[in-house]
Motif scaffolding. Structure first.
Motif, PDB file in Angstrom:
ATOM      1  N   VAL A  35      15.804  31.886  97.165  1.00  0.00           N
ATOM      2  CA  VAL A  35      16.183  32.689  96.013  1.00  0.00           C
ATOM      3  C   VAL A  35      16.268  31.743  94.822  1.00  0.00           C
ATOM      4  O   VAL A  35      16.925  30.697  94.895  1.00  0.00           O
ATOM      5  CB  VAL A  35      17.545  33.401  96.217  1.00  0.00           C
ATOM      6  N   TYR A  36      15.586  32.125  93.753  1.00  0.00           N
ATOM      7  CA  TYR A  36      15.599  31.383  92.508  1.00  0.00           C
ATOM      8  C   TYR A  36      16.383  32.199  91.491  1.00  0.00           C
ATOM      9  O   TYR A  36      16.069  33.369  91.269  1.00  0.00           O
ATOM     10  CB  TYR A  36      14.174  31.186  91.971  1.00  0.00           C
ATOM     11  N   THR A  37      17.395  31.597  90.891  1.00  0.00           N
ATOM     12  CA  THR A  37      18.091  32.316  89.825  1.00  0.00           C
ATOM     13  C   THR A  37      17.457  31.945  88.491  1.00  0.00           C
ATOM     14  O   THR A  37      16.943  30.831  88.313  1.00  0.00           O
ATOM     15  CB  THR A  37      19.601  31.996  89.756  1.00  0.00           C
ATOM     16  N   SER A  38      17.515  32.882  87.578  1.00  0.00           N
ATOM     17  CA  SER A  38      17.201  32.558  86.192  1.00  0.00           C
ATOM     18  C   SER A  38      18.363  31.724  85.664  1.00  0.00           C
ATOM     19  O   SER A  38      19.431  31.664  86.283  1.00  0.00           O
ATOM     20  CB  SER A  38      17.069  33.847  85.385  1.00  0.00           C
ATOM     21  N   GLY A  39      18.166  31.113  84.523  1.00  0.00           N
ATOM     22  CA  GLY A  39      19.258  30.357  83.920  1.00  0.00           C
ATOM     23  C   GLY A  39      20.449  31.264  83.672  1.00  0.00           C
ATOM     24  O   GLY A  39      20.305  32.341  83.100  1.00  0.00           O
ATOM     25  N   GLN A  40      21.605  30.833  84.143  1.00  0.00           N
ATOM     26  CA  GLN A  40      22.835  31.613  83.999  1.00  0.00           C
ATOM     27  C   GLN A  40      23.706  30.978  82.927  1.00  0.00           C
ATOM     28  O   GLN A  40      24.021  29.788  82.987  1.00  0.00           O
ATOM     29  CB  GLN A  40      23.591  31.656  85.327  1.00  0.00           C
ATOM     30  N   LEU A  41      24.075  31.798  81.956  1.00  0.00           N
ATOM     31  CA  LEU A  41      24.984  31.352  80.898  1.00  0.00           C
ATOM     32  C   LEU A  41      26.426  31.582  81.346  1.00  0.00           C
ATOM     33  O   LEU A  41      26.673  32.364  82.268  1.00  0.00           O
ATOM     34  CB  LEU A  41      24.704  32.133  79.615  1.00  0.00           C
ATOM     35  N   PRO A  42      27.379  30.952  80.674  1.00  0.00           N
ATOM     36  CA  PRO A  42      28.787  31.138  81.040  1.00  0.00           C
ATOM     37  C   PRO A  42      29.366  32.436  80.448  1.00  0.00           C
ATOM     38  O   PRO A  42      30.312  32.417  79.667  1.00  0.00           O
ATOM     39  CB  PRO A  42      29.465  29.891  80.488  1.00  0.00           C
ATOM     40  N   MET A  43      28.767  33.554  80.838  1.00  0.00           N
ATOM     41  CA  MET A  43      29.199  34.863  80.348  1.00  0.00           C
ATOM     42  C   MET A  43      30.363  35.368  81.194  1.00  0.00           C
ATOM     43  O   MET A  43      30.326  35.277  82.421  1.00  0.00           O
ATOM     44  CB  MET A  43      28.059  35.867  80.412  1.00  0.00           C
TER      45      MET A  43
END
Length: 153
Positions: A35-43
């Protein structure tokens, strides 16, 4: 041995809803056993609580905590694809991007926030290869962004 979900609860954390994409992509994608995540921001609850460059408007300690939030969001994205975090065999790779003031060189310590949370949640399976990169700016003026690759069954 506690499940990853139990470890998250033991840390006093709650797995958030998956952050909706800001553009034309999906939060996470499974291909084969990864599983590859997209870039996750600190939301948090749909908002960035901190913005700016690390080493200027944002302290390294504050950015490290924001990297931890990014990792929690990445875990949520992984769970949205596999359903149960016990299916994670290993966290393979983490890439952390740090919006950095020109003279800031502490990117590895900032991205430790993400790496340490992954270790706390997945134990030995949370140990991973990693890159920590300084960049000029991130989406929405976020101080940090984290991508994760996980091996799953």
């Amino acid at each position: 041995m506690a499940s990853p979900e139990e470890r998250i609860a033991d840390l006093g954390l709650t797995l958030p809803e998956v952050v909706p994409p800001l553009a034309a992509y999906v939060p996470a994608l499974r291909t084969g056993d990864h599983v590859y995540t997209s870039g996750q921001l600190p939301m948090v609850d749909g908002k960035l609580l901190v913005t700016g460059k690390v080493g200027a408007a944002v302290s390294p300690e504050e950015a490290k905590e924001q990297a931890r939030v990014c990792a929690l969001n990445a875990i949520a994205a992984i769970r949205s694809v596999v359903g149960d975090l016990s299916r994670v065999v290993r966290i393979v790779k983490v890439v952390g991007f740090v919006a950095s003031a020109p003279d800031f060189t502490g990117q590895p310590q900032v991205v430790n926030g993400a790496s340490e949370l992954l270790g706390e949640v997945f134990g030995e399976a949370g140990r991973h290869a990693r890159s920590a990169v300084g960049v000029a700016v991130l989406p929405l003026d976020a101080p940090v962004e984290v991508e994760v690759v996980a091996e799953v069954r």
